[in-house]
Design an enzyme around this catalytic site. Sequence first.
Site, PDB file in Angstrom:
ATOM      1  N   THR A  13       0.826  -1.215   0.000  1.00  0.00           N
ATOM      2  CA  THR A  13       0.000   0.000   0.000  1.00  0.00           C
ATOM      3  C   THR A  13       0.863   1.269   0.000  1.00  0.00           C
ATOM      4  O   THR A  13       0.721   2.132  -0.875  1.00  0.00           O
ATOM      5  CB  THR A  13      -0.907   0.009   1.259  1.00  0.00           C
ATOM      6  OG1 THR A  13      -1.672  -1.190   1.266  1.00  0.00           O
ATOM      7  CG2 THR A  13      -1.833   1.199   1.273  1.00  0.00           C
ATOM      8  N   VAL A  14       1.763   1.404   0.971  1.00  0.00           N
ATOM      9  CA  VAL A  14       2.548   2.646   1.095  1.00  0.00           C
ATOM     10  C   VAL A  14       3.696   2.666   0.076  1.00  0.00           C
ATOM     11  O   VAL A  14       3.990   3.700  -0.530  1.00  0.00           O
ATOM     12  CB  VAL A  14       3.083   2.823   2.536  1.00  0.00           C
ATOM     13  CG1 VAL A  14       3.798   4.155   2.680  1.00  0.00           C
ATOM     14  CG2 VAL A  14       1.946   2.736   3.556  1.00  0.00           C
ATOM     15  N   ARG A  46       7.085  -9.542  -4.823  1.00  0.00           N
ATOM     16  CA  ARG A  46       6.456  -9.679  -6.137  1.00  0.00           C
ATOM     17  C   ARG A  46       6.201  -8.287  -6.682  1.00  0.00           C
ATOM     18  O   ARG A  46       6.187  -7.305  -5.912  1.00  0.00           O
ATOM     19  CB  ARG A  46       5.156 -10.485  -6.062  1.00  0.00           C
ATOM     20  CG  ARG A  46       4.094  -9.898  -5.142  1.00  0.00           C
ATOM     21  CD  ARG A  46       2.974 -10.875  -4.859  1.00  0.00           C
ATOM     22  NE  ARG A  46       3.360 -11.828  -3.825  1.00  0.00           N
ATOM     23  CZ  ARG A  46       3.275 -11.604  -2.500  1.00  0.00           C
ATOM     24  NH1 ARG A  46       2.801 -10.460  -2.047  1.00  0.00           N
ATOM     25  NH2 ARG A  46       3.653 -12.506  -1.620  1.00  0.00           N
ATOM     26  N   LYS A 103       5.920   2.437  12.676  1.00  0.00           N
ATOM     27  CA  LYS A 103       5.860   2.946  14.067  1.00  0.00           C
ATOM     28  C   LYS A 103       6.136   1.858  15.092  1.00  0.00           C
ATOM     29  O   LYS A 103       6.667   2.126  16.173  1.00  0.00           O
ATOM     30  CB  LYS A 103       4.517   3.619  14.362  1.00  0.00           C
ATOM     31  CG  LYS A 103       3.289   2.807  13.978  1.00  0.00           C
ATOM     32  CD  LYS A 103       2.892   3.082  12.567  1.00  0.00           C
ATOM     33  CE  LYS A 103       1.940   2.047  12.044  1.00  0.00           C
ATOM     34  NZ  LYS A 103       1.029   2.542  11.055  1.00  0.00           N
ATOM     35  N   VAL A 130       3.681   8.333  12.137  1.00  0.00           N
ATOM     36  CA  VAL A 130       2.678   8.866  13.083  1.00  0.00           C
ATOM     37  C   VAL A 130       1.660   9.732  12.346  1.00  0.00           C
ATOM     38  O   VAL A 130       2.019  10.700  11.678  1.00  0.00           O
ATOM     39  CB  VAL A 130       3.341   9.693  14.210  1.00  0.00           C
ATOM     40  CG1 VAL A 130       2.300  10.155  15.216  1.00  0.00           C
ATOM     41  CG2 VAL A 130       4.424   8.880  14.917  1.00  0.00           C
ATOM     42  N   GLY A 132      -0.100   9.287   9.741  1.00  0.00           N
ATOM     43  CA  GLY A 132      -0.057   9.241   8.269  1.00  0.00           C
ATOM     44  C   GLY A 132       0.424  10.523   7.632  1.00  0.00           C
ATOM     45  O   GLY A 132       1.566  10.947   7.840  1.00  0.00           O
ATOM     46  N   ILE A 134      -0.300  13.663   8.124  1.00  0.00           N
ATOM     47  CA  ILE A 134      -0.151  14.912   8.896  1.00  0.00           C
ATOM     48  C   ILE A 134       1.332  15.104   9.237  1.00  0.00           C
ATOM     49  O   ILE A 134       1.944  14.192   9.793  1.00  0.00           O
ATOM     50  CB  ILE A 134      -0.936  14.870  10.233  1.00  0.00           C
ATOM     51  CG1 ILE A 134      -2.399  14.484  10.015  1.00  0.00           C
ATOM     52  CG2 ILE A 134      -0.826  16.202  10.964  1.00  0.00           C
ATOM     53  CD1 ILE A 134      -3.196  14.329  11.314  1.00  0.00           C
ATOM     54  N   ASP A 199      -1.364  -0.058  17.857  1.00  0.00           N
ATOM     55  CA  ASP A 199      -0.811   0.874  16.860  1.00  0.00           C
ATOM     56  C   ASP A 199      -0.833   2.309  17.390  1.00  0.00           C
ATOM     57  O   ASP A 199       0.155   3.049  17.275  1.00  0.00           O
ATOM     58  CB  ASP A 199      -1.638   0.761  15.563  1.00  0.00           C
ATOM     59  CG  ASP A 199      -1.173   1.740  14.515  1.00  0.00           C
ATOM     60  OD1 ASP A 199      -0.112   1.509  13.910  1.00  0.00           O
ATOM     61  OD2 ASP A 199      -1.863   2.765  14.310  1.00  0.00           O
ATOM     62  N   LYS A 203       2.354   4.966  18.260  1.00  0.00           N
ATOM     63  CA  LYS A 203       2.455   6.363  17.788  1.00  0.00           C
ATOM     64  C   LYS A 203       2.542   7.335  18.974  1.00  0.00           C
ATOM     65  O   LYS A 203       3.302   8.303  18.948  1.00  0.00           O
ATOM     66  CB  LYS A 203       1.254   6.690  16.903  1.00  0.00           C
ATOM     67  CG  LYS A 203       1.244   5.892  15.598  1.00  0.00           C
ATOM     68  CD  LYS A 203      -0.119   5.961  14.937  1.00  0.00           C
ATOM     69  CE  LYS A 203      -0.138   5.270  13.596  1.00  0.00           C
ATOM     70  NZ  LYS A 203      -1.506   5.021  13.105  1.00  0.00           N
TER      71      LYS A 203
HETATM   72  N1  LIG Z   1      -1.293   1.461   5.189  1.00  0.00           N
HETATM   73  C1  LIG Z   1      -1.236   2.628   5.831  1.00  0.00           C
HETATM   74  O1  LIG Z   1      -2.148   3.443   5.746  1.00  0.00           O
HETATM   75  C2  LIG Z   1      -0.049   2.959   6.663  1.00  0.00           C
HETATM   76  C3  LIG Z   1       0.959   2.056   6.883  1.00  0.00           C
HETATM   77  N2  LIG Z   1       2.033   2.414   7.640  1.00  0.00           N
HETATM   78  C4  LIG Z   1       3.142   1.487   7.825  1.00  0.00           C
HETATM   79  O2  LIG Z   1       3.786   1.285   6.580  1.00  0.00           O
HETATM   80  C5  LIG Z   1       4.358  -0.005   6.535  1.00  0.00           C
HETATM   81  C6  LIG Z   1       3.848  -0.727   5.294  1.00  0.00           C
HETATM   82  O3  LIG Z   1       2.433  -0.846   5.399  1.00  0.00           O
HETATM   83  P1  LIG Z   1       1.535  -1.193   4.144  1.00  0.00           P
HETATM   84  O4  LIG Z   1       2.116  -0.648   2.912  1.00  0.00           O
HETATM   85  O5  LIG Z   1       0.158  -0.815   4.521  1.00  0.00           O
HETATM   86  O6  LIG Z   1       1.638  -2.788   4.166  1.00  0.00           O
HETATM   87  P2  LIG Z   1       1.434  -3.788   2.957  1.00  0.00           P
HETATM   88  O7  LIG Z   1       1.194  -5.127   3.554  1.00  0.00           O
HETATM   89  O8  LIG Z   1       0.441  -3.259   1.989  1.00  0.00           O
HETATM   90  O9  LIG Z   1       2.860  -3.772   2.260  1.00  0.00           O
HETATM   91  C7  LIG Z   1       4.001  -4.383   2.773  1.00  0.00           C
HETATM   92  C8  LIG Z   1       4.721  -5.025   1.606  1.00  0.00           C
HETATM   93  O10 LIG Z   1       5.986  -5.478   2.031  1.00  0.00           O
HETATM   94  C9  LIG Z   1       6.214  -6.742   1.485  1.00  0.00           C
HETATM   95  N3  LIG Z   1       7.177  -7.460   2.324  1.00  0.00           N
HETATM   96  C10 LIG Z   1       7.042  -7.811   3.617  1.00  0.00           C
HETATM   97  N4  LIG Z   1       8.136  -8.469   4.039  1.00  0.00           N
HETATM   98  C11 LIG Z   1       8.974  -8.540   2.981  1.00  0.00           C
HETATM   99  C12 LIG Z   1      10.249  -9.108   2.780  1.00  0.00           C
HETATM  100  N5  LIG Z   1      10.884  -9.736   3.769  1.00  0.00           N
HETATM  101  N6  LIG Z   1      10.802  -9.012   1.537  1.00  0.00           N
HETATM  102  C13 LIG Z   1      10.166  -8.358   0.558  1.00  0.00           C
HETATM  103  N7  LIG Z   1       8.945  -7.791   0.669  1.00  0.00           N
HETATM  104  C14 LIG Z   1       8.355  -7.892   1.880  1.00  0.00           C
HETATM  105  C15 LIG Z   1       4.853  -7.408   1.415  1.00  0.00           C
HETATM  106  O11 LIG Z   1       4.837  -8.446   0.435  1.00  0.00           O
HETATM  107  C16 LIG Z   1       3.969  -6.229   1.032  1.00  0.00           C
HETATM  108  O12 LIG Z   1       3.865  -6.084  -0.376  1.00  0.00           O
HETATM  109  C17 LIG Z   1       3.989  -0.679   7.858  1.00  0.00           C
HETATM  110  O13 LIG Z   1       5.039  -0.497   8.774  1.00  0.00           O
HETATM  111  C18 LIG Z   1       2.765   0.103   8.311  1.00  0.00           C
HETATM  112  O14 LIG Z   1       2.593   0.089   9.698  1.00  0.00           O
HETATM  113  C19 LIG Z   1       2.159   3.658   8.205  1.00  0.00           C
HETATM  114  C20 LIG Z   1       1.188   4.598   8.029  1.00  0.00           C
HETATM  115  C21 LIG Z   1      -0.018   4.300   7.270  1.00  0.00           C
HETATM  116  N1  LIG Z   2      -3.250   1.073  10.502  1.00  0.00           N
HETATM  117  C1  LIG Z   2      -2.884   2.443  10.695  1.00  0.00           C
HETATM  118  C2  LIG Z   2      -2.165   2.930   9.494  1.00  0.00           C
HETATM  119  C3  LIG Z   2      -1.490   4.205   9.714  1.00  0.00           C
HETATM  120  O1  LIG Z   2      -0.675   4.384  10.597  1.00  0.00           O
HETATM  121  C4  LIG Z   2      -4.137   3.287  10.928  1.00  0.00           C
HETATM  122  O2  LIG Z   2      -5.231   2.796  10.651  1.00  0.00           O
HETATM  123  O3  LIG Z   2      -3.994   4.411  11.403  1.00  0.00           O
HETATM  124 NA    NA Z   3       2.951  12.084   9.910  1.00  0.00          NA
END
Ligand SMILES: NC(=O)C1=CN([C@@H]2O[C@H](COP(=O)(O)OP(=O)(O)OC[C@H]3O[C@@H](n4cnc5c(N)ncnc54)[C@H](O)[C@@H]3O)[C@@H](O)[C@H]2O)C=CC1
Ligand SMILES: N[C@@H](CC=O)C(=O)O
Ligand code: NA
Length: 434
Positions: A13-14, A46, A103, A130, A132, A134, A199, A203
Amino acid sequence: MKPVSVGICGLGTVGSGTFNILKRNAEKISGRIGRDIVVTQVGARRDNPACDLTGVDVTRDIFDVAKNPNVDVVVELIGGYDVAKELVLTAIEHGKHVVTANKALIAVHGNEIFAAAEKKGVTVAYESAVAGGIPIIKAIREGLAANDIDHLSGIINGTGNFILTEMSQKGRDFGDVLKEAQELGYAEADPTFDVEGIDAAHKLTILASIAFGVPLQFEKAYTEGISKVTPQDVKFADELGYRIKHLGIAKLTQDGVELRVHPTLIHESQLIAKVDGVMNAVAVHGDAVGDTMYYGPGAGSEPTASAVIADLVDLARTFDADSNARPAHLGFQPESINNIGVLPVEEIETSYYLRMEVQDHAGVMAKLTQILSDRGISIEAMMQKEAKGGSSNATVVLLTHEVKEKVMNEAITEIEAFDDVSGSVTRIRAEHSE
Ligand SMILES: NC(=O)C1=CN([C@@H]2O[C@H](COP(=O)(O)OP(=O)(O)OC[C@H]3O[C@@H](n4cnc5c(N)ncnc54)[C@H](O)[C@@H]3O)[C@@H](O)[C@H]2O)C=CC1
Ligand SMILES: N[C@@H](CC=O)C(=O)O
Ligand code: NA
């Protein structure tokens, strides 16, 4: 000027949002800083169909990125604790700056990671970790640097706020809304982190450190989730003029630091009560500036990526400078961080919403108010709902003034032991001033 070369680890996602915005807004971004930010390598299990990776070196081993001599900054977006920690420490060891949205990693292993980075003269930036999108880390660490900050509070989990809002405004089912939050990319890989407040506690731990100049102390934070908030409590709170929000609260008191996450009643007239859906808001009080508030999307692909890229921009701007040109990791120089402990939750002072089932006969209310007044607990509001269908039961809802948690615990124990009260008392903390 030479471009800054970035390696992105994790293209979920991020990660995908970061990759796509860097491409889409490349000209605007380099126009702001006077140099390009180029994604040289992506480490992902992937490919992600949302990203066109033409011309980018893609590896299935994220550690290739951490060791790549052509990468200046490693962006850690895989999440989790162990592999992420090893990845970040490897990148630091290889002299790279790191940007992370993780976080959990910062709250739990931040003290160790920052020490390693400081030793190596590199920076670990975490604005996206923290609230997102902001820019709250920048606001506190830089914008409010003149202040003695004594408290902050906020809605710092987008998923939880989305669930509470949909439940209260549309009467939707908890599980159904959580599923939607997962589909929208808001939730953590393990959504219990969102709904149980873990979570938000990660934060809050980070915010308290940079605001008060104390070490990261996640393991001492008090954490209570929203999974037990019932539609009935949402409705009764509403009738009293309150909203139930999942709040993170940090205060610096003479006795220690308050660090707590729990469902909280907030009067509907307060700004923070109006923060709905995936939006987050953080209120910060400083002695010079007074009350401030920061609002914006707390989760989601591009809002979070916006903050990841803000960190990349900051690093690119100071890339050729000494590491002292960048703010200290926790906002204070390591030698100025005070080892102030976290107060046990029994020592906090707050107001309470209490709900209980009682036998509806004379003297019950008098007894309940006596138990509270014996302990100096005064009542701000009271509501009694008769059961339908001729039952002799009634539901009593009380809103109290501020009292120490340990005193309230004693009062609740006595109320629950009272024959005319059936079952346990539901207690939700309330904030009058936030
Ligand atoms: N989704 C959100 O709105 C927010 C997420 N975050 C943080 O951002 C980080 C990523 O979150 P998302 O993008 O939502 O998660 P996600 O699950 O969508 O993406 C994580 C990606 O990393 C890959 N991955 C995991 N371990 C791996 C490895 N060993 N080798 C290669 N690829 C690997 C997964 O296959 C996946 O594609 C997390 O720490 C989350 O807490 C922070 C703020 C907001
Ligand atoms: N899972 C978290 C993602 C952002 O930090 C949330 O819902 O706030
Ligand atoms: Na922020």
